[in-house]
Structures are given as structure tokens and as C-alpha cells.
Design a protein around this motif. Structure first.
Motif, PDB file in Angstrom:
ATOM      1  N   ASP A  44       0.787  -1.769   0.149  1.00 39.96           N
ATOM      2  CA  ASP A  44       0.486  -0.077   0.120  1.00 39.96           C
ATOM      3  C   ASP A  44       0.917   1.285  -0.222  1.00 39.96           C
ATOM      4  O   ASP A  44       0.180   2.523  -0.458  1.00 39.96           O
ATOM      5  CB  ASP A  44      -0.741   0.089   1.137  1.00 39.96           C
ATOM      6  CG  ASP A  44       0.137  -0.141   2.328  1.00 39.96           C
ATOM      7  OD1 ASP A  44       0.897  -0.009   2.805  1.00 39.96           O
ATOM      8  OD2 ASP A  44      -1.349  -0.277   3.790  1.00 39.96           O
ATOM      9  N   GLY A  45       1.751   1.156   0.025  1.00 39.20           N
ATOM     10  CA  GLY A  45       2.944   2.061   0.032  1.00 39.20           C
ATOM     11  C   GLY A  45       3.023   3.209   1.594  1.00 39.20           C
ATOM     12  O   GLY A  45       3.299   4.016   0.920  1.00 39.20           O
ATOM     13  N   GLU A 137     -10.017   6.851   0.303  1.00 34.15           N
ATOM     14  CA  GLU A 137     -11.261   5.857  -0.522  1.00 34.15           C
ATOM     15  C   GLU A 137     -10.883   4.830  -1.014  1.00 34.15           C
ATOM     16  O   GLU A 137     -11.615   3.516  -0.397  1.00 34.15           O
ATOM     17  CB  GLU A 137     -12.454   6.865  -0.543  1.00 34.15           C
ATOM     18  CG  GLU A 137     -13.226   7.597   0.294  1.00 34.15           C
ATOM     19  CD  GLU A 137     -13.399   7.081   1.617  1.00 34.15           C
ATOM     20  OE1 GLU A 137     -15.146   6.676   1.014  1.00 34.15           O
ATOM     21  OE2 GLU A 137     -14.023   7.223   2.422  1.00 34.15           O
ATOM     22  N   ALA A 138     -10.272   4.748  -2.374  1.00 36.46           N
ATOM     23  CA  ALA A 138      -9.979   4.111  -3.161  1.00 36.46           C
ATOM     24  C   ALA A 138      -8.586   3.266  -1.872  1.00 36.46           C
ATOM     25  O   ALA A 138      -9.020   1.750  -2.265  1.00 36.46           O
ATOM     26  CB  ALA A 138      -8.874   4.525  -4.049  1.00 36.46           C
ATOM     27  N   LEU A 139      -7.722   3.417  -1.237  1.00 33.80           N
ATOM     28  CA  LEU A 139      -6.878   2.958  -0.607  1.00 33.80           C
ATOM     29  C   LEU A 139      -7.801   2.343   0.096  1.00 33.80           C
ATOM     30  O   LEU A 139      -7.157   1.004   0.157  1.00 33.80           O
ATOM     31  CB  LEU A 139      -5.956   4.159   0.522  1.00 33.80           C
ATOM     32  CG  LEU A 139      -5.298   4.691  -0.914  1.00 33.80           C
ATOM     33  CD1 LEU A 139      -4.178   5.297   0.284  1.00 33.80           C
ATOM     34  CD2 LEU A 139      -3.607   3.210  -1.616  1.00 33.80           C
ATOM     35  N   MET A 140      -8.534   2.849   0.859  1.00 33.48           N
ATOM     36  CA  MET A 140      -9.615   1.517   1.837  1.00 33.48           C
ATOM     37  C   MET A 140     -10.711   0.885   1.738  1.00 33.48           C
ATOM     38  O   MET A 140     -11.485   0.250   2.034  1.00 33.48           O
ATOM     39  CB  MET A 140      -9.340   2.523   3.765  1.00 33.48           C
ATOM     40  CG  MET A 140      -8.130   2.820   3.988  1.00 33.48           C
ATOM     41  SD  MET A 140      -8.588   4.106   5.057  1.00 33.48           S
ATOM     42  CE  MET A 140      -9.419   6.114   4.434  1.00 33.48           C
ATOM     43  N   SER A 166      -5.711  -1.053  -0.485  1.00 34.56           N
ATOM     44  CA  SER A 166      -4.338  -0.416  -1.540  1.00 34.56           C
ATOM     45  C   SER A 166      -5.068  -0.534  -3.543  1.00 34.56           C
ATOM     46  O   SER A 166      -4.788  -1.629  -3.631  1.00 34.56           O
ATOM     47  CB  SER A 166      -3.318  -0.357  -1.554  1.00 34.56           C
ATOM     48  OG  SER A 166      -3.222   0.559  -2.411  1.00 34.56           O
ATOM     49  N   ALA A 167      -6.529   0.034  -3.581  1.00 30.49           N
ATOM     50  CA  ALA A 167      -6.958  -0.167  -5.228  1.00 30.49           C
ATOM     51  C   ALA A 167      -6.276   0.357  -6.165  1.00 30.49           C
ATOM     52  O   ALA A 167      -6.016   0.420  -6.974  1.00 30.49           O
ATOM     53  CB  ALA A 167      -8.695   1.197  -5.102  1.00 30.49           C
ATOM     54  N   HIS A 363      -0.642  -8.953  -3.895  1.00 30.81           N
ATOM     55  CA  HIS A 363      -1.479  -7.857  -2.632  1.00 30.81           C
ATOM     56  C   HIS A 363      -2.591  -8.103  -3.731  1.00 30.81           C
ATOM     57  O   HIS A 363      -3.977  -8.258  -2.735  1.00 30.81           O
ATOM     58  CB  HIS A 363      -1.363  -7.108  -2.787  1.00 30.81           C
ATOM     59  CG  HIS A 363      -2.069  -6.525  -1.268  1.00 30.81           C
ATOM     60  ND1 HIS A 363      -2.156  -6.405  -0.217  1.00 30.81           N
ATOM     61  CD2 HIS A 363      -2.701  -5.149  -1.100  1.00 30.81           C
ATOM     62  CE1 HIS A 363      -2.908  -6.248   0.912  1.00 30.81           C
ATOM     63  NE2 HIS A 363      -2.938  -4.804  -0.340  1.00 30.81           N
ATOM     64  N   ARG A 364      -3.418  -7.252  -4.376  1.00 34.00           N
ATOM     65  CA  ARG A 364      -4.724  -7.336  -5.479  1.00 34.00           C
ATOM     66  C   ARG A 364      -5.151  -8.436  -5.391  1.00 34.00           C
ATOM     67  O   ARG A 364      -6.178  -8.357  -5.599  1.00 34.00           O
ATOM     68  CB  ARG A 364      -4.409  -6.248  -6.343  1.00 34.00           C
ATOM     69  CG  ARG A 364      -4.644  -4.495  -6.605  1.00 34.00           C
ATOM     70  CD  ARG A 364      -5.292  -4.368  -5.636  1.00 34.00           C
ATOM     71  NE  ARG A 364      -6.490  -4.449  -5.804  1.00 34.00           N
ATOM     72  CZ  ARG A 364      -7.680  -3.688  -5.208  1.00 34.00           C
ATOM     73  NH1 ARG A 364      -7.696  -3.273  -3.723  1.00 34.00           N
ATOM     74  NH2 ARG A 364      -9.000  -3.822  -5.669  1.00 34.00           N
TER      75      ARG A 364
END
Length: 740
Positions: A44-45, A137-140, A166-167, A363-364
């Protein structure tokens, strides 16, 4: 009392070697710094503090479309619930997430003063407010769907995510920097559209080469713009190894003022360069005349960056002006890349571009599988309830009768209709409004939809290709939100070629003016305009007095020769003016306190000099070998230096403290670049006192104390070989043993 430890230290102490004790404790500290503070997670950086800030804001329901909350409240929640460190450190980390000049895609939406590109600090946390940004929001997304693992917080009262779903590849999109123990990381921001394109290519071609991926990601995309002047080959090599550097320049343009006048306007400055310090540096270059072709600098910035540079003359080439400024100021920087990240949150590793993208995609895929399984469990639970509802509708009258007349309707329904405990509880909790006629049709439609969704999820979980296809679709959705179709998604940093411009001859740009350089007895130096009398009266500080004086010009390089045998070079045009008392010479050059200045003179190409030590050793050195490039000077003579004399004539004459004088041919002295030299004159006691050059046919001249000049025309008596002892000086020779 019997449970208490005895007071005897020998029985209460465990011994171990100091090296092992220190090693174990330092290793524990190092691992803590690496894992929990300095290095970002490749998935997720984010570092733990950033992850906890975003999660705490989510728990406070600070959505991108909701209200703002005081930063002090957010900082307090983060510190109290998840991150037991200083509130100032937490607020600084949160403020950076909101700075659009620091983050390519800000993760926090700030309201108030969160700092600026000038380097001003954010306002106190009680004055500012914040909420989550769309990128967060995209990360979560999917955090509540068992997509990632959770762990207990520091005191075990709450849980926090180990990593965010993490999108999008936040590690590359926003970059990261940190210093751990024995390792560091520094990753620049990139354009999200390009990074997602590289991810899609890696999904399609898992064996894709690093060069291909580097072709899709053109290079870093900094929030402050600028121009990246680096070759494609160099960028590809940097991405392949995970280490390297990018050369980043300010973006500028020439603005025509009419009548042949023009000025340079800088509209974008390099990443992480504070504008106020950059302008201070440019003003210093003007004041010290290091860039004589630059006349003035002005900051006309408002919301945008606008730094105006005025040339001294319109004949100056703007390309050459900027090339000179790039070399000596932060209008050009080198941004070092060190892609050192935590793989799976555990193993620090310097990764290539492909390895970082692969870690994100893996991860995705794990997030996708976990969310699918979570959804299947929810579908199974809902289908169980729907089946019970449908049975109840088919036997509605009997169900109502059981509920009305049976003492234990739950067990009766379970026995009569074969319902589960969950189904009976759902039926008993059903509202009367749900008994309407259309409800059964809606229930059947919902059941059919859930069955179709379940079949689709199961088919996807059984097919790896379908999983990657779903991940690709999700990435395309994110690209549509934050990619080039959005105003903020356009590339800001231009990719350009480094056009090498011929360097300007700075000396040719310096206006030639006469100077009188004065060095006081205590080492204060100044340059007075014009060629004044070297013995003219000049004011000095209390306790100070005259030392050395020399005529020079602004274009000269002033040479300082010290008793440590080193030569120092100072541009004459950079010397402080003569209106004050000057400045200490030791602030301009690294001259040791024990060393004294012997001579000061302007450098002349082609000149040759005799340098000699007190011990009586010396040699000839050329002007090219004494020019120093740094403040520390250039070592030439080994030993305690006594004098320096420009070469002339055909013979050398030396005199010792014993008043013995020797004359020998000049060609007996060697020419060297550095060393101790050779013996000039032999002494039984005492050292060398003075040396000079003469033309033998003209004899030796010296000045007596009364001002009268005396000459010794015949020097045959003192003529000898170098390193001879010599003979007593002629009658009338000065008592101080100096040739004057």
C-alpha cells in the motif's frame, strides 16, 4: 516478606558479555525502526503512522463528502488509539498527506494553513481541519470485507489493519522517503495513469521486461512539475536496479519586454526545493558576484510560482544564463532513487520497478480472493434466510397459527417445516408489513440474483485468468477516476533532453576595475576601489594594524601564501568592499590558526616562483601548480614556509641568520610541483633569513637604514655551488639580514 527478592546483588544479577548485550538491544531497535517507522510497505506504499492516520479518520467517518474535523481531534485519536508517539510527529505526518506540493495525489483534504512551497510550517493543529481525500477512499475500499488482516493495537483494546487493500499502487504514485538503521529509502512520485498502464501490461504479460515497463512509465511525475533531463536509457537502468538518480530542472521561459529587453521567468521549481531558500541563494549569487551576468531576482509568486530573473545585459544568452544557474543553485537537483521497501510487510529489499508492481498486483489478487470469499459467506447466510422466508410464505396460514397458539413456536416450526435456527429467528422477527403479496415475488428475485452472483464468484475463484481480468477492470476504474481524463491526472513533469550549453566565461563578464587589497595584521581583508598608495593611512579595528597591501583588479585571482606551505585562491571581485573593516580571511579559506600569511599577490599565468622554508630548502614552482580550487588550498611546500619570490635574473642570492651570504646560478634550482625541495645554503647554526634573484653582471644592491642605496658590483667572493656555506656578508649589509 518471603516472596521478596533478596538484597544480595550477586543473587539478583545475570551476567552476559557487553558486546552481546549491546548487540541484541541495538538489533531490536534497528528492526523496530525498519519495520515500524522508516520503510514503506510495498503493497500500500504507507508507513505505519500514515496507515494509522487514514484508518483513524475512517473510524471518525471523515469521508471526502462529509464534514471536516479539527486536526487536533484527529491527532489525538491517532495517538490515543493506534500510535503512541508524539502528537507533533503525527500532525506533521498528516499535514504532509494534505500538501499538494508534497503529495502527487493527496490522501488528506485539508482546510486551513497546511504550509506552502516557501517552506513555511503548517498552522497549529487547533487551527486546521481535515477529512479524507478521494484517493484515500480508494486505498481503503473493501476494508470492512475481510480483505486484509487486522492486529491488536498497542494496548490490545482495539484492532488496526496490517495493510490497506489499496486499489492503486500508492507506493509509486505518491512515493516515499525514510531513513532507518543501516538502510534508507527514497522513491519519487509517479503519474498514476502511467503506473496503472504498466500494471495492466504486467497482468497481460507476466514475463514483461523492465525496459518495457520503463517505456510505459516515462519517469517520475513530481507534484511541483519541473523538467526531467535524463536519457531514456538512464531511466530504464535506474528502474531495473532500483537505485540511481534523476536530474530535475526548473521550468522557465523567456519573457519579452520590448525594445530588445527580456527577462527569465521560472514557473516551476524542482521537487522539495523551498522557494524562499532558492531565492535567498540566487540573491547571494548576485551579491557575491559569482554569476556576474545576473542583475536581479524577484519573487512575484501568488498561487502559482513566478520567479523573475533579470540579466545584466540584453546581449546575454538566456540559455547560458540558466546553464550557469543550474550549476550553482537548486534550480537543478539530483533526486536519488532507492527503492528499498518491505516485501509482504516483513522483508526489506531494494526492488526493481517490476518487483514493486508485482508485489502490488499479488496483494490485489489476495484482496480480491478474500473479498470474494467474504461475499460468498454473506450470500450463503442471506440465501439461508430467504429459503426460510419462502417456506413461510408457502405455509403462511400455518405459520401464523403456530405463532398465535403454540407456547414454543420456534421448536414447532423447526420440527414441522425442517427450518434451521437462523431461519426461524428471521421468520419470527419478520414485520407484518412484509406479508404483503408482492414480497414473495421480490424474495424470489433476490434469491435468483444471489444465486447468479454466487455462481459468478465461484467461477472466478476457480479461474486465475478471471481473477486477473477482474483486477484489470478495477484498475481501469481507478484510472478513469484519477488518470489523464481528470485535470489532476495530467503529467506535470516534462521529459526533456539535457541540451549541453557552452559554459560562460565568467571572468569575461566581470567588469574590469582597479582594486587595492588590504590585509590587516589580525587577518581582516578588504578591497578598496582604485589603486591607492600602498602605504596610505587606513582605519583598522582597535588593536589591529596594517599587514599586507597589494594592487590588483576585479578580474584577478588573489593568491594567499601561508607558513604551512599552502596556497589559497580568492576571486578578487568576491572580496568585501572597503567601506567597512572587511571580513576575517579565515572565514573565506580554511587557514589553520597556527599558520601565518607570508605573501599576497595576483596570479599571473606563466609566472614562476621560488618557495623556500625556514630550514633552507626550496625549489621553483610554476603559476599553474599553485592555483587552488577549494577553500582548503593547495599544498606545495612541505615544511615551515619562509618566503616566496618571483623568478628573475640569472643567479640566486641567499643569506642566513649567521649573516653568511651565498650566490649560485639559477639553473641549479629544480622546478617542481610539490615537495620539500633542495638545500639552498648550508648552515651550522640558525636558519635561512632571506633570498632574492639578481643579474650577476649588475651586482647586488641593498638599501641602508638612511635610505641610501649601496651596490656590491663584484660578487666573485660569494659565488659558489648551491648548498655551500657561503661567506660573511659584505660590509654595510643590513643588520636584519634582509635584501629589502
Amino acid at each position: 516478606m518471603s516472596d521478596e527478592l533478596p538484597l544480595d546483588p550477586d543473587r539478583n544479577t545475570e551476567s552476559e558479555p557487553l558486546s552481546r548485550a549491546i548487540g541484541e538491544r541495538y538489533l531490536t531497535y534497528a528492526l523496530s525502526t525498519i519495520m515500524n517507522r522508516a520503510l514503506p510497505d510495498a503493497r500500500d506504499g504507507l508507513k505505519p503512522v500514515h496507515r494509522r492516520i487514514l484508518y483513524a479518520m475512517r473510524e471518525l467517518r471523515l469521508s471526502p463528502t462529509g464534514a471536516f474535523r479539527k486536526s487536533a481531534k484527529i491527532t489525538g485519536d491517532v495517538m490515543g488509539n493506534y500510535h503512541p508517539h508524539g502528537d507533533a510527529a503525527i500532525y506533521d505526518a498528516m499535514a504532509r498527506l494534505a500538501q499538494d506540493f508534497a503529495m502527487r495525489y493527496p490522501l488528506v483534504d485539508g482546510q486551513g494553513n497546511f504550509g506552502n512551497i516557501d517552506g513555511d510550517n503548517p498552522a497549529a493543529s487547533r487551527y486546521t481541519e481535515a477529512r479524507l481525500a478521494m484517493a484515500s477512499e480508494a486505498l481503503m475500499e473493501g476494508l470492512a470485507e475481510d480483505s486484509v488482516d487486522f492486529r491488536p493495537n498497542y494496548d490490545g483494546t482495539l484492532t488496526e489493519p496490517v495493510v490497506l487493500p489499496s486499489a492503486f499502487p500508492n507506493l509509486l504514485a505518491n512515493g516515499a522517503s525514510g531513513i532507518a538503521v543501516g538502510m534508507a529509502t527514497n522513491i519519487p512520485p509517479h503519474n498514476l495513469h502511467e503506473v496503472i498502464d504498466a500494471c495492466l501490461h504486467l497482468i497481460k504479460m507476466p514475463e514483461a521486461r523492465d525496459d518495457t515497463l520503463a517505456g510505459l512509465i516515462k519517469g517520475p511525475d513530481f507534484p511541483t512539475g519541473g523538467v526531467l533531463v535524463e536519457s531514456a536509457e538512464s531511466i530504464a537502468e535506474t528502474y531495473r536496479t532500483g537505485r540511481g538518480a534523476f536530474r530535475l530542472r526548473a521550468k522557465w521561459e523567456q519573457e519579452d519586454l520590448g525594445r530588445g529587453q527580456w527577462q527569465v521567468v521560472v514557473t516551476e521549481i524542482p521537487y522539495q526545493v523551498q522557494k524562499s531558500k532558492l531565492i535567498e541563494r540566487l540573491a547571494e549569487l548576485i551579491q557575491t558576484k559569482k554569476i556576474p551576468i545576473l542583475a536581479d531576482v524577484r519573487d512575484e509568486s501568488a498561487e502559482d510560482v513566478r520567479i523573475v530573473l533579470e540579466p545584466r545585459a540584453r546581449s546575454v544568452d538566456p540559455e547560458q544564463l540558466m546553464a550557469a544557474l543550474f550549476r550553482v543553485s537548486d534550480l537543478e537537483i539530483r533526486f536519488n532513487l532507492n527503492m528499498n521497501v518491505l516485501i509482504d510487510g516483513r522483508v526489506p529489499k531494494v526492488c526493481s520497478l517490476k518487483e514493486v508492481l508485482r508485489a502490488f498486483l499479488d496483494h490485489r489478487r489476495e484482496v480480491l480472493v478474500r473479498r470474494a470469499n467474504f461475499r460468498l459467506e454473506k450470500i450463503a447466510a442471506r440465501l439461508e434466510v430467504l429459503e426460510g422466508y419462502l417456506i413461510a410464505y408457502l405455509n403462511l396460514d400455518r405459520v401464523i397459527e403456530i405463532i398465535r397458539f403454540e407456547d414454543d413456536p420456534k421448536s414447532v416450526m423447526m420440527a414441522e417445516f425442517g427450518l434451521t435456527d437462523v431461519q426461524v429467528e428471521a421468520i419470527l422477527n419478520m414485520r407484518l408489513r412484509a406479508l404483503r403479496k408482492l414480497e414473495e415475488i421480490e424474495l424470489r428475485a433476490e434469491r435468483d440474483n444471489l444465486l447468479a452472483e454466487r455462481d459468478g464468484l465461484q467461477a472466478m475463484l476457480a479461474d486465475e485468468g478471471a481473477q486477473w481480468s477482474r483486477i484489470a477492470d478495477q484498475l481501469k476504474e481507478v484510472r478513469n477516476l484519477f488518470g489523464k481524463s481528470a485535470a489532476e491526472g495530467q503529467r506535470r513533469t516534462l521529459i526533456g533532453d539535457a541540451v549541453e550549453v557552452e559554459p560562460i566565461d565568467m571572468e569575461a563578464m566581470i567588469e574590469r576595475e582597479p582594486l587595492t587589497v588590504i590585509l590587516s595584521k589580525m587577518g581582516w581583508i578588504r578591497a578598496m576601489k582604485g589603486h591607492q598608495a600602498l602605504d596610505a593611512e587606513v582605519k583598522f579595528k582597535d588593536g589591529d594594524g596594517p599587514g599586507l597591501a597589494q594592487h590588483a583588479e576585479t578580474i584577478d585571482k588573489l593568491m594567499i601564501y601561508a607558513s604551512n606551505g599552502r596556497f589559497y585562491t580568492l576571486p578578487a571581485n568576491n572580496l568585501p568592499g572597503g567601506r567597512g573593516m572587511g571580513e576575517p580571511l579565515r572565514l573565506m579559506i580554511d587557514l589553520p590558526n597556527e599558520a601565518e600569511v607570508i605573501a599576497m599577490f595576483p596570479w599571473r599565468e606563466g609566472e614562476r616562483y621560488l618557495v623556500a622554508s625556514k630550514a633552507g630548502d626550496g625549489f621553483i614552482v610554476s603559476a599553474a601548480d599553485i592555483l587552488a580550487q577549494t577553500k582548503s588550498g593547495k599544498q606545495v611546500l612541505n615544511g615551515e614556509a619562509l618566503l616566496i619570490r618571483p623568478v628573475s635574473g640569472d643567479h640566486v642570492v641567499t643569506v642566513g641568520q649567521n649573516r653568511k651570504l651565498l650566490v649560485f646560478p639559477l639553473d641549479e634550482l629544480p622546478e617542481m610541483a610539490r615537495g620539500k625541495g633542495v638545500r639552498l645554503q648550508k648552515f651550522k647554526d640558525g636558519d635561512l633569513s632571506d633570498a632574492a634573484f639578481i643579474t650577476l653582471a649588475d651586482g647586488l644592491r641593498w638599501q641602508e637604514s638612511g635610505g641610501r642605496t649601496r651596490t656590491e658590483p663584484d660578487l666573485t667572493e660569494w659565488l659558489g655551488k648551491r648548498a655551500s656555506a657561503g661567506r660573511m656578508a659584505p660590509r654595510g649589509f643590513p643588520r636584519d639580514n634582509k635584501f629589502n
